[in-house]
Design a protein around this motif. Structure first.
Motif, PDB file in Angstrom:
ATOM      1  N   SER A 129       0.938  -1.158   0.058  1.00 15.69           N
ATOM      2  CA  SER A 129       0.012   0.006   0.184  1.00 15.69           C
ATOM      3  C   SER A 129       0.733   1.116  -0.073  1.00 15.69           C
ATOM      4  CB  SER A 129      -0.875  -0.198   1.190  1.00 15.69           C
ATOM      5  OG  SER A 129       0.027  -0.190   2.416  1.00 15.69           O
ATOM      6  N   LYS A 187       2.268   5.475  -3.247  1.00 23.98           N
ATOM      7  CA  LYS A 187       1.334   5.914  -4.367  1.00 23.98           C
ATOM      8  C   LYS A 187       1.906   6.487  -5.571  1.00 23.98           C
ATOM      9  CE  LYS A 187      -2.372   6.829  -0.915  1.00 23.98           C
ATOM     10  NZ  LYS A 187      -3.337   7.660  -0.317  1.00 23.98           N
ATOM     11  N   TYR A 188       1.456   5.834  -6.661  1.00 19.77           N
ATOM     12  CA  TYR A 188       1.882   6.128  -7.830  1.00 19.77           C
ATOM     13  C   TYR A 188       0.938   7.012  -8.809  1.00 19.77           C
ATOM     14  CZ  TYR A 188       6.733   3.965  -7.884  1.00 19.77           C
ATOM     15  OH  TYR A 188       7.935   3.617  -7.386  1.00 19.77           O
ATOM     16  N   SER A 209       6.284   8.070  -8.063  1.00 17.20           N
ATOM     17  CA  SER A 209       5.811   8.412  -6.617  1.00 17.20           C
ATOM     18  C   SER A 209       6.298   9.466  -5.921  1.00 17.20           C
ATOM     19  CB  SER A 209       5.930   7.149  -6.088  1.00 17.20           C
ATOM     20  OG  SER A 209       5.596   7.215  -4.511  1.00 17.20           O
ATOM     21  N   ASP A 240      -2.496   0.167 -13.138  1.00 16.88           N
ATOM     22  CA  ASP A 240      -3.449   1.318 -12.302  1.00 16.88           C
ATOM     23  C   ASP A 240      -4.596   1.919 -13.275  1.00 16.88           C
ATOM     24  OD1 ASP A 240      -1.404   0.744 -10.534  1.00 16.88           O
ATOM     25  OD2 ASP A 240      -0.721   2.784 -10.477  1.00 16.88           O
ATOM     26  N   ASP A 276       5.478  10.016  -2.971  1.00 19.38           N
ATOM     27  CA  ASP A 276       5.993   9.417  -1.695  1.00 19.38           C
ATOM     28  C   ASP A 276       7.278   8.862  -1.522  1.00 19.38           C
ATOM     29  OD1 ASP A 276       3.496  10.080  -0.855  1.00 19.38           O
ATOM     30  OD2 ASP A 276       2.557   7.938  -1.116  1.00 19.38           O
TER      31      ASP A 276
END
Length: 367
Positions: free
Chosen positions: A43, A46-47, A56, A136, A58
């Motif tokens: 999890s 996030k991309y 990403s 995605d 993140d």
């Protein structure tokens, strides 16, 4: 000096770099962790779709934090684990040994994929772009993925490069059979020349199309070869096992069950003749069926064919259900495969064809 406490995502990053040692550049490590995230079903990270494929923020933020605190180091564009990191952080171990083993296994796989198979950053970028659209965005039609990528970077990738990376990702099991094989059918049909020389290959390919398109409706395909007027003919039939949809409905309203559906294939390099339709209608009578298919490569005189099919349909007024011939071109078969890849029921195309025959105004109904 207090030791730094790492988050779970930062620990994953450190463990990956301990396994891999060095990853080249920001573009590569973004794609690297994107595949890792998918394969491990993480999890974290996030991309989003970026000009250079999956990106990403993140991951970028975590890597920057680790670089600033010398837990990672960067030299000549390459990132690796810093020196004496155990003196700087309180803990780098993940909670479960299984996670560490999985990271080690997947990291080795990705490293080989990047260094030995894809090799160049350009191929890695292309692979990442394909995979984020598949995973995605859930786009499963190959031609649509290619069109999306062309819009991102016009002229940067060639179709040959795209096809090569697509095949690599399939053979490395990053593209599933459920996506690759039907797209392969489409490409083979587009490349197959018409004419008797390629007739057998065409028939075998059409059978694969039907098996895929109508996988819940048709089964037990049987190939038939016979001679007619000195010419060798090949067609096949399928058993109707539909529990819902157009085949089930037509069978329900028929005076007798529609158990067998004949399929006549013509890999011809000429226009469709009236005799071709007659042959198809005779096949319908021979098979004692109310539904048949005639597949051809393409045709131009749409209205003439529609008129002929409508005339035949309306001449069967004595039957409780009229006989219908579904005429399918390459484009129809391709559309139906792409519909199924998108998760749309492809029989809608057949319903439209049936409606066109029934409501055709150019033919006066039989009295």
């Amino acid at each position: 000096m207090d030791k730094i406490h790492l988050t779970f995502s930062q620990k994953i990053i450190v463990n990956v770099f301990r396994q891999v040692r060095i990853i080249k550049g920001n573009l590569v490590h973004q794609k690297y962790f994107f595949i890792l995230k998918h394969e491990m079903q993480l999890s974290e990270f996030k991309y989003m779709i970026h000009d250079l494929g999956p990106y990403s923020y993140d991951l970028s933020g975590d890597v920057e934090y680790l670089l600033q605190n010398d837990i990672l180091q960067k030299y000549d564009g390459q990132i690796s684990v810093g020196n004496n990191i155990l003196d700087k952080v309180d803990d780098i171990d993940l909670e479960e040994d299984e996670i560490e083993k999985k990271i080690a296994h997947i990291s080795s796989f990705i490293q080989q994929l990047f260094d030995r198979t894809l090799v160049s950053e350009k191929n890695i970028e292309l692979a990442g772009s394909i995979l984020i659209l598949l995973w995605d965005q859930e786009i499963y039609v190959k031609s649509e993925i290619w069109e999306k990528i062309k819009k991102w970077k016009p002229g940067f990738f060639s179709l040959i490069e795209f096809d090569s990376v697509w095949d690599i990702l399939y053979h490395k099991k990053l593209i599933s059979k459920e996506v690759y094989i039907p797209n392969n059918y489409i490409e083979r049909l587009k490349c197959l020349n018409s004419g008797s020389k390629n007739a057998r290959e065409y028939y075998r390919l059409i059978e694969k199309f039907f098996r895929y398109i109508f996988k819940n409706e048709l089964n037990n395909f049987v190939l038939k070869e016979y001679w007619c007027d000195g010419n060798k003919k090949i067609d096949f039939s399928a058993e109707n096992v539909a529990k819902k949809g157009i085949f089930k409905k037509m069978s329900k309203y028929s005076s007798s069950p529609i158990n067998t559906i004949p399929i006549l294939c013509k890999n011809q390099d000429r226009e469709l003749f009236g005799s071709d339709l007659v042959e198809s209608y005779e096949l319908l009578n021979y098979e004692f069926s109310n539904i048949a298919f005639l597949t051809i490569r393409s045709f131009e005189h749409d209205q003439w064919i529609l008129d002929e099919m409508t005339r035949f349909y309306r001449e069967n007024d004595k039957k409780s259900i009229k006989k219908i011939l579904f005429l399918l071109q390459d484009i129809d078969l391709i559309d139906m495969v792409e519909f199924r890849l998108r998760g749309i029921e492809p029989s809608g195309i057949l319903k439209e064809k049936l409606r066109s025959v029934i409501t055709n105004r150019n033919v006066v109904p039989c009295s």
